[in-house]
Enzyme design. Structure first.
Site, mmCIF file in Angstrom:
data_model
loop_
_atom_site.group_PDB
_atom_site.id
_atom_site.type_symbol
_atom_site.label_atom_id
_atom_site.label_comp_id
_atom_site.label_asym_id
_atom_site.label_seq_id
_atom_site.Cartn_x
_atom_site.Cartn_y
_atom_site.Cartn_z
ATOM 1 N N HIS A 109 44.647 38.660 39.682
ATOM 2 C CA HIS A 109 44.253 37.255 39.514
ATOM 3 C C HIS A 109 44.001 36.920 38.036
ATOM 4 O O HIS A 109 44.580 35.986 37.468
ATOM 5 C CB HIS A 109 42.946 36.966 40.263
ATOM 6 N N ASP A 110 43.070 37.679 37.454
ATOM 7 C CA ASP A 110 42.577 37.313 36.113
ATOM 8 C C ASP A 110 43.604 37.581 35.007
ATOM 9 O O ASP A 110 43.743 36.754 34.092
ATOM 10 C CB ASP A 110 41.257 38.038 35.832
#
Ligand code: BDR
Ligand code: CA
Length: 352
Positions: free
Chosen positions: A269-270
């Site tokens: 995600h990040d």
């Protein structure tokens, strides 16, 4: 040559936050001005300790690390050690940093850095929006001074990962998220925050083979392939410390995803949000007006997107909608490998 993008990075480190941090450090077109620590995956003191430790390992003790609030604006802090490990970095055990944290709070850093560099900084938030909300409460003009805000958070036409409808970063502090989206309604639409929700980030699947390739490209030996059936105490012994610690961190994340029926993979995600912060052209977007449910009995923390102007409010978000996940993962591995090859940790430690 275009000057590097200057970034404020606000994180709740976190396994994928860790990868995002390393990826940004690896990119020559990124200049991290400060790393701000938000409580989320683990408590804020641990987040800050993780940030310092990764920066030390990467030979970047010059980057400011500030600590944020102990917890969300209105509700008690919930952490998720089952997802990210007891310290937030999976099975990795990083040498603890001895350097001091910034004397200013994360919220102060948000305010002061954007005042000193109006219109210049890109901000990346990969944790709850608590620090940013606190900064905006103290200084409502702050959104106008950012070049761009990029947030990893939310789930739009996609199930949540914390409740059936809520994504973790928003769910930890829904009030903060609601305040931030409201505050950014006042910035021009062409600078609306970019929001990387689960709709796209759950398509970014890192696999053991990616880490094998990372070791290979970084000349780290032995080259290992993390397996789902490895012994519970299996840890990396590969020679490059960045590859080794990253492998131990991500091993935990693979197991978490497997144990939740998602396969032996890890959603990045990040790191994806970090890549978007540096180069928004890697994704395609849908404009929407985003608000956060803070009242609902079973929908608290849900990010609601008005795609069609039904609320009569201008769009306040560009939501990532499509991307080439494989191209991003290739880029991630190539850059991390090139970086790992160059970094000699202080004192060439015998840590693990
Ligand atoms: C987000 O939640 C955290 O656990 C991850 O670090 C990521 O920022 C995904 O929902
Ligand atoms: Ca995170």
């Amino acid at each position: 040559m275009t000057p590097p993008t200057r970034l404020i990075v606000d994180v709740d480190t976190g396994i994928d936050d860790s990868v995002a941090l390393l990826y940004l450090l690896a990119r020559e077109d990124a200049d991290i001005v400060a790393v701000l620590s938000t409580a989320g995956n683990v408590p804020t003191a641990q987040v800050a300790a993780n940030n310092l430790a990764w920066l030390d390992l990467c030979g970047r003790p010059d980057i400011e690390v500030a600590v944020g609030a102990d917890g969300p604006l209105k509700i008690p802090l919930r952490t998720t050690e089952d997802t990210h490990g007891p310290q937030g970095i999976g099975y990795a055990v990083l040498p603890p940093s001895t350097r001091a944290l910034s004397e200013r709070s994360a919220a102060q850093a948000w305010i002061e850095l954007t005042r000193e560099n109006p219109g210049e900084l890109v901000a990346l938030v990969t944790g709850p929006l608590t620090n940013l909300a606190l900064a905006i409460r103290a200084d409502p003009e702050l959104p106008q001074r950012l070049r761009r805000l990029v947030v990893m958070g939310g789930a739009f036409q996609h199930p949540g990962n914390t409740t059936p409808v809520a994504e973790w970063n928003i769910s930890v502090d829904p009030e903060a998220a609601a305040e931030v989206f409201a505050a950014f309604s006042s910035v021009p639409e062409d600078r609306a925050p970019i929001v990387c929700g689960l709709d796209v980030t759950e398509r970014i699947e890192l696999r053991p083979d990616h880490l094998r390739r990372l070791a290979e490209l970084a000349d780290s030996t032995p080259v290992e392939l993390i397996g789902s059936d490895d012994a519970p105490d299996a840890r990396s012994t590969t020679s490059n410390p960045i590859v080794r610690h990253l492998s131990d961190a991500v091993r935990f994340y693979f197991q978490f995803h497997r144990d939740h029926g998602q396969g032996f993979i890890a959603h990045m995600h990040d790191p994806f949000a970090a890549a978007v912060a540096l180069d928004p052209t890697i994704a395609r977007y849908r404009a929407a007006t985003v608000d956060v449910e803070t009242e609902g009995r079973i929908t608290r923390g849900q990010t609601v997107a008005d795609w069609h102007g039904l609320w009569g409010r201008s769009p306040n978000a560009a939501i990532t909608w499509e991307t080439d996940a494989d191209a991003f993962l290739d880029d991630l591995i190539l850059r991390l490998a090139a970086f790992a090859r160059t970094v000699t940790p202080p004192g060439n430690r015998t840590d693990r």
